[in-house]
Motif scaffolding. Structure first.
Motif, PDB file in Angstrom:
ATOM      1  N   ILE A 160       0.791  -1.325  -0.135  1.00 18.32           N
ATOM      2  CA  ILE A 160       0.037   0.026  -0.039  1.00 18.32           C
ATOM      3  C   ILE A 160       0.884   1.516  -0.108  1.00 18.32           C
ATOM      4  CG2 ILE A 160      -1.779   1.184   1.204  1.00 18.32           C
ATOM      5  CD1 ILE A 160      -2.655  -1.301   2.654  1.00 18.32           C
ATOM      6  N   ARG A 161       0.879   1.803  -1.160  1.00 17.21           N
ATOM      7  CA  ARG A 161       1.919   3.062  -1.310  1.00 17.21           C
ATOM      8  C   ARG A 161       0.717   4.382  -1.366  1.00 17.21           C
ATOM      9  NH1 ARG A 161       6.616   1.610   0.580  1.00 17.21           N
ATOM     10  NH2 ARG A 161       7.194   3.574  -0.433  1.00 17.21           N
ATOM     11  N   SER A 162      -0.434   4.442  -1.462  1.00 13.75           N
ATOM     12  CA  SER A 162      -1.217   5.371  -1.703  1.00 13.75           C
ATOM     13  C   SER A 162      -2.853   4.981  -1.090  1.00 13.75           C
ATOM     14  CB  SER A 162      -1.208   6.064  -3.030  1.00 13.75           C
ATOM     15  OG  SER A 162      -2.321   6.820  -3.175  1.00 13.75           O
ATOM     16  N   THR A 163      -3.345   5.786  -0.388  1.00 14.42           N
ATOM     17  CA  THR A 163      -4.800   5.446  -0.046  1.00 14.42           C
ATOM     18  C   THR A 163      -5.860   5.419  -1.314  1.00 14.42           C
ATOM     19  OG1 THR A 163      -5.226   7.677   0.365  1.00 14.42           O
ATOM     20  CG2 THR A 163      -4.527   6.260   2.285  1.00 14.42           C
ATOM     21  N   ALA A 164      -5.359   5.891  -2.492  1.00 11.61           N
ATOM     22  CA  ALA A 164      -6.079   5.713  -3.864  1.00 11.61           C
ATOM     23  C   ALA A 164      -6.278   4.218  -3.875  1.00 11.61           C
ATOM     24  CB  ALA A 164      -5.312   6.455  -4.855  1.00 11.61           C
ATOM     25  N   GLN A 165      -5.462   3.560  -3.726  1.00 14.88           N
ATOM     26  CA  GLN A 165      -5.734   2.008  -3.699  1.00 14.88           C
ATOM     27  C   GLN A 165      -6.682   1.270  -2.817  1.00 14.88           C
ATOM     28  OE1 GLN A 165      -0.808   1.553  -3.116  1.00 14.88           O
ATOM     29  NE2 GLN A 165      -1.611  -0.400  -3.565  1.00 14.88           N
ATOM     30  N   LEU A 166      -7.162   2.088  -2.077  1.00 14.32           N
ATOM     31  CA  LEU A 166      -8.256   1.550  -1.132  1.00 14.32           C
ATOM     32  C   LEU A 166      -9.897   2.076  -1.689  1.00 14.32           C
ATOM     33  CD1 LEU A 166      -6.519   2.295   2.215  1.00 14.32           C
ATOM     34  CD2 LEU A 166      -6.359   0.235   0.667  1.00 14.32           C
ATOM     35  N   ASP A 167     -10.492   1.154  -1.626  1.00 16.74           N
ATOM     36  CA  ASP A 167     -11.800   1.533  -1.834  1.00 16.74           C
ATOM     37  C   ASP A 167     -12.571   2.679  -0.954  1.00 16.74           C
ATOM     38  OD1 ASP A 167     -12.139  -0.317  -3.871  1.00 16.74           O
ATOM     39  OD2 ASP A 167     -13.426  -1.891  -2.743  1.00 16.74           O
ATOM     40  N   ASP A 168     -13.462   3.312  -1.264  1.00 16.85           N
ATOM     41  CA  ASP A 168     -13.871   4.406  -0.419  1.00 16.85           C
ATOM     42  C   ASP A 168     -14.641   3.863   0.926  1.00 16.85           C
ATOM     43  OD1 ASP A 168     -13.326   6.352  -2.251  1.00 16.85           O
ATOM     44  OD2 ASP A 168     -15.194   6.636  -3.275  1.00 16.85           O
ATOM     45  N   ASN A 169     -15.007   2.602   0.786  1.00 13.36           N
ATOM     46  CA  ASN A 169     -15.709   2.080   2.148  1.00 13.36           C
ATOM     47  C   ASN A 169     -14.865   1.144   2.882  1.00 13.36           C
ATOM     48  OD1 ASN A 169     -15.454  -0.110   0.438  1.00 13.36           O
ATOM     49  ND2 ASN A 169     -17.511  -0.812   0.587  1.00 13.36           N
ATOM     50  N   ASP A 170     -13.453   1.378   2.382  1.00 16.57           N
ATOM     51  CA  ASP A 170     -12.441   0.869   3.355  1.00 16.57           C
ATOM     52  C   ASP A 170     -12.334   1.578   4.516  1.00 16.57           C
ATOM     53  OD1 ASP A 170      -9.759  -0.169   4.322  1.00 16.57           O
ATOM     54  OD2 ASP A 170      -9.622  -1.115   2.225  1.00 16.57           O
ATOM     55  N   TRP A 171     -12.403   0.867   5.916  1.00 21.61           N
ATOM     56  CA  TRP A 171     -12.131   1.648   7.029  1.00 21.61           C
ATOM     57  C   TRP A 171     -10.855   2.433   7.441  1.00 21.61           C
ATOM     58  CZ3 TRP A 171      -9.147   1.034  11.371  1.00 21.61           C
ATOM     59  CH2 TRP A 171      -8.145  -0.099  11.234  1.00 21.61           C
ATOM     60  N   ARG A 172      -9.978   1.919   6.438  1.00 20.26           N
ATOM     61  CA  ARG A 172      -8.547   2.446   6.577  1.00 20.26           C
ATOM     62  C   ARG A 172      -8.497   3.853   5.951  1.00 20.26           C
ATOM     63  NH1 ARG A 172      -5.330  -2.447   4.035  1.00 20.26           N
ATOM     64  NH2 ARG A 172      -7.331  -2.492   2.701  1.00 20.26           N
ATOM     65  N   ASN A 195      -8.474   5.911   8.923  1.00 22.03           N
ATOM     66  CA  ASN A 195      -7.630   5.412   9.911  1.00 22.03           C
ATOM     67  C   ASN A 195      -6.523   6.432  10.185  1.00 22.03           C
ATOM     68  OD1 ASN A 195      -4.974   3.912  10.901  1.00 22.03           O
ATOM     69  ND2 ASN A 195      -6.574   2.770  11.721  1.00 22.03           N
ATOM     70  N   PRO A 196      -6.330   6.825  11.184  1.00 21.83           N
ATOM     71  CA  PRO A 196      -5.071   8.042  11.562  1.00 21.83           C
ATOM     72  C   PRO A 196      -3.816   7.736  10.879  1.00 21.83           C
ATOM     73  CG  PRO A 196      -6.280   7.941  13.545  1.00 21.83           C
ATOM     74  CD  PRO A 196      -6.876   6.688  12.645  1.00 21.83           C
ATOM     75  N   ARG A 197      -3.488   6.063  10.938  1.00 16.55           N
ATOM     76  CA  ARG A 197      -2.230   6.157  10.514  1.00 16.55           C
ATOM     77  C   ARG A 197      -2.009   5.687   8.612  1.00 16.55           C
ATOM     78  NH1 ARG A 197       0.499   1.674  14.552  1.00 16.55           N
ATOM     79  NH2 ARG A 197       0.614   3.121  16.522  1.00 16.55           N
ATOM     80  N   PHE A 198      -3.413   5.866   8.259  1.00 14.73           N
ATOM     81  CA  PHE A 198      -3.175   5.979   6.909  1.00 14.73           C
ATOM     82  C   PHE A 198      -3.507   7.209   6.244  1.00 14.73           C
ATOM     83  CE2 PHE A 198      -3.648   1.499   7.794  1.00 14.73           C
ATOM     84  CZ  PHE A 198      -2.988   0.756   6.725  1.00 14.73           C
ATOM     85  N   THR A 199      -3.810   8.345   7.147  1.00 13.90           N
ATOM     86  CA  THR A 199      -4.127   9.722   6.342  1.00 13.90           C
ATOM     87  C   THR A 199      -2.977  10.518   6.579  1.00 13.90           C
ATOM     88  OG1 THR A 199      -5.047  10.143   8.509  1.00 13.90           O
ATOM     89  CG2 THR A 199      -6.641   9.174   6.911  1.00 13.90           C
ATOM     90  N   GLY A 200      -2.874  11.617   5.651  1.00  9.36           N
ATOM     91  CA  GLY A 200      -2.013  12.818   5.545  1.00  9.36           C
ATOM     92  C   GLY A 200      -0.669  12.492   5.654  1.00  9.36           C
ATOM     93  N   GLU A 201      -0.088  13.276   6.644  1.00  8.19           N
ATOM     94  CA  GLU A 201       1.507  13.125   6.925  1.00  8.19           C
ATOM     95  C   GLU A 201       1.775  11.957   7.585  1.00  8.19           C
ATOM     96  OE1 GLU A 201       5.405  13.809   6.783  1.00  8.19           O
ATOM     97  OE2 GLU A 201       3.787  15.100   5.619  1.00  8.19           O
ATOM     98  N   ASN A 202       0.815  11.399   8.389  1.00  7.82           N
ATOM     99  CA  ASN A 202       1.345  10.361   9.075  1.00  7.82           C
ATOM    100  C   ASN A 202       1.474   8.939   8.225  1.00  7.82           C
ATOM    101  OD1 ASN A 202       0.666  11.508  11.408  1.00  7.82           O
ATOM    102  ND2 ASN A 202      -1.447  10.574  11.855  1.00  7.82           N
ATOM    103  N   PHE A 203       0.638   9.012   7.014  1.00  7.06           N
ATOM    104  CA  PHE A 203       0.745   8.087   6.112  1.00  7.06           C
ATOM    105  C   PHE A 203       2.272   8.151   5.495  1.00  7.06           C
ATOM    106  CE2 PHE A 203       0.694   6.252   2.018  1.00  7.06           C
ATOM    107  CZ  PHE A 203       0.004   4.995   1.834  1.00  7.06           C
ATOM    108  N   ARG A 204       2.531   9.514   5.113  1.00  6.24           N
ATOM    109  CA  ARG A 204       3.787   9.388   4.384  1.00  6.24           C
ATOM    110  C   ARG A 204       5.091   9.212   5.090  1.00  6.24           C
ATOM    111  NH1 ARG A 204       0.476  13.356   2.166  1.00  6.24           N
ATOM    112  NH2 ARG A 204       0.784  14.937   3.847  1.00  6.24           N
ATOM    113  N   HIS A 205       4.883   9.503   6.641  1.00  5.05           N
ATOM    114  CA  HIS A 205       5.961   9.271   7.526  1.00  5.05           C
ATOM    115  C   HIS A 205       6.018   7.807   7.730  1.00  5.05           C
ATOM    116  CE1 HIS A 205       8.099   9.138  11.602  1.00  5.05           C
ATOM    117  NE2 HIS A 205       7.173   8.105  11.828  1.00  5.05           N
ATOM    118  N   ASN A 206       4.776   7.077   7.940  1.00  2.00           N
ATOM    119  CA  ASN A 206       4.834   5.626   8.193  1.00  2.00           C
ATOM    120  C   ASN A 206       5.289   4.641   6.920  1.00  2.00           C
ATOM    121  OD1 ASN A 206       3.825   6.184  10.716  1.00  2.00           O
ATOM    122  ND2 ASN A 206       1.626   6.051  10.064  1.00  2.00           N
TER     123      ASN A 206
END
Length: 325
Positions: A214-226, A229-240
């Motif tokens: 998973i390199r981008s949340t664009a890979q996830l469906d809109d109804n995917d709970w991630r 999820n705070p770890r999958f959003t914004g700057e957190n995602f890029r850091h993680n």
């Protein structure tokens, strides 16, 4: 597949989490035929611990597992959960571990799973309105009746675990534990070892993040709970993403995949741990099961122990309040 003990329950030390086949994740419910093949392939590979819950779907995931193990029930340890649906309030999505709801819940799970007993029955989340002693006493009655074989807790805190175990032996605690969620190491994991309780890490691959796929949340469906999820959003995602890259580096050294490295790291933590990586694909269950044969070097384990720390809570605020009670 090597085996371990969860309390007195013998299980393969790598299990299979079935939730994503029916709920919460991208593609859930889109290919039940592949999900069925995945469960059956897991059994062929020696996986015995299968994990579901009445709330997954709701109900459809238990039905799916029931179909998958038909004719092979004796090969599996079926684990399911109650307590996030109130059967006394019209099936509302709310915490309810009252004895009356448990009685209704267990009958529904037995019917959907197509079995006369559940091997491991977990309280899904601690119900603040029902003393844990009452809940465990009701479960102990089901053990005496043969409807369930062993009792489990999920995401419970140390004080609750002690109180529950004093009423009836708890076989397993299921909580989130992985390379990027290390919270159980401080108190909960040592307590389970002290009391002889097995530990079942859910989301051992960081909801798929640790695989590096998973390199981008664009890979996830809109109804995917991630998506929220705070770890999958914004700057957190890029850091993680750094964490996924660091796991990938160790995987390249060891000749394994990132998922296998993440699982092997968990398995090395204790001989009472049985992670339940979730998947709905045959190829992934084959990959995950092969982690049973991976041995990390001390140097590799040291690198993994000191990974970049994840940014963001593991769940949204409302769900975080249900953890560790």
């Amino acid at each position: 597949m090597k085996h371990i003990k969860l309390g007195g329950l013998d299980v393969s030390r790598i299990g299979l989490g079935a939730m994503g086949m029916s709920a919460a994740y991208t593609g859930a419910g889109a290919d039940d035929a592949e999900s069925l093949r995945t469960v059956r392939r897991a059994l062929d590979l020696g996986v015995t611990l299968l994990d579901t819950a009445e709330t997954y779907g709701p109900f459809t995931n238990e039905e799916l597992l029931g179909r998958a193990v038909k004719g092979r029930r004796d090969e599996v340890v079926l684990a399911t959960k109650f307590g996030r649906i109130s059967h006394l309030h019209g099936g509302a999505r709310r915490l309810d571990s009252s004895p009356a709801t448990i009685r209704i819940a267990v009958e529904g799970s037995l019917r959907r799973l197509g079995t006369d007993h559940i091997d491991l029955y977990y309280q899904h989340r601690v119900d603040p309105d029902t003393p844990i002693e009452e809940t465990v006493a009701a479960l102990a009655e089901l053990v005496a009746e043969g409807k369930i074989r062993h009792i489990g807790l999920s995401a419970a805190g140390p004080a609750t675990i002690r109180r529950a175990h004093a009423v009836h032996p708890i076989a397993a605690l299921q909580s989130e534990y992985s390379l990027w969620t290390r919270d159980p190491e401080a108190e909960v994991l040592p307590l389970t070892q002290e009391l002889g309780i097995g530990f079942v890490p859910f989301s051992p691959l960081g909801h798929g993040f640790l695989t590096g796929a998973i390199r981008s949340t664009a890979q996830l469906d809109d109804n995917d709970w991630r998506k929220n999820n705070p770890r999958f959003t914004g700057e957190n995602f890029r850091h993680n993403l750094r964490i996924a890259d660091e796991v990938q580096a160790v995987a390249a050294e060891s000749g394994a995949t990132p998922a296998q490295v993440a699982l092997a790291w968990l398995l090395a933590k204790a001989d009472t741990i049985a992670p339940i990586p979730g998947t709905k694909r045959v190829s992934r269950v084959e990959e995950n099961s092969a982690a049973d044969g991976i041995e990390l070097t001390a140097e590799q384990t040291g690198k993994l122990d000191t990974l970049t720390r994840a940014l963001g809570s593991t769940h949204e605020e409302a769900d975080m309040r249900l953890i560790g009670r």
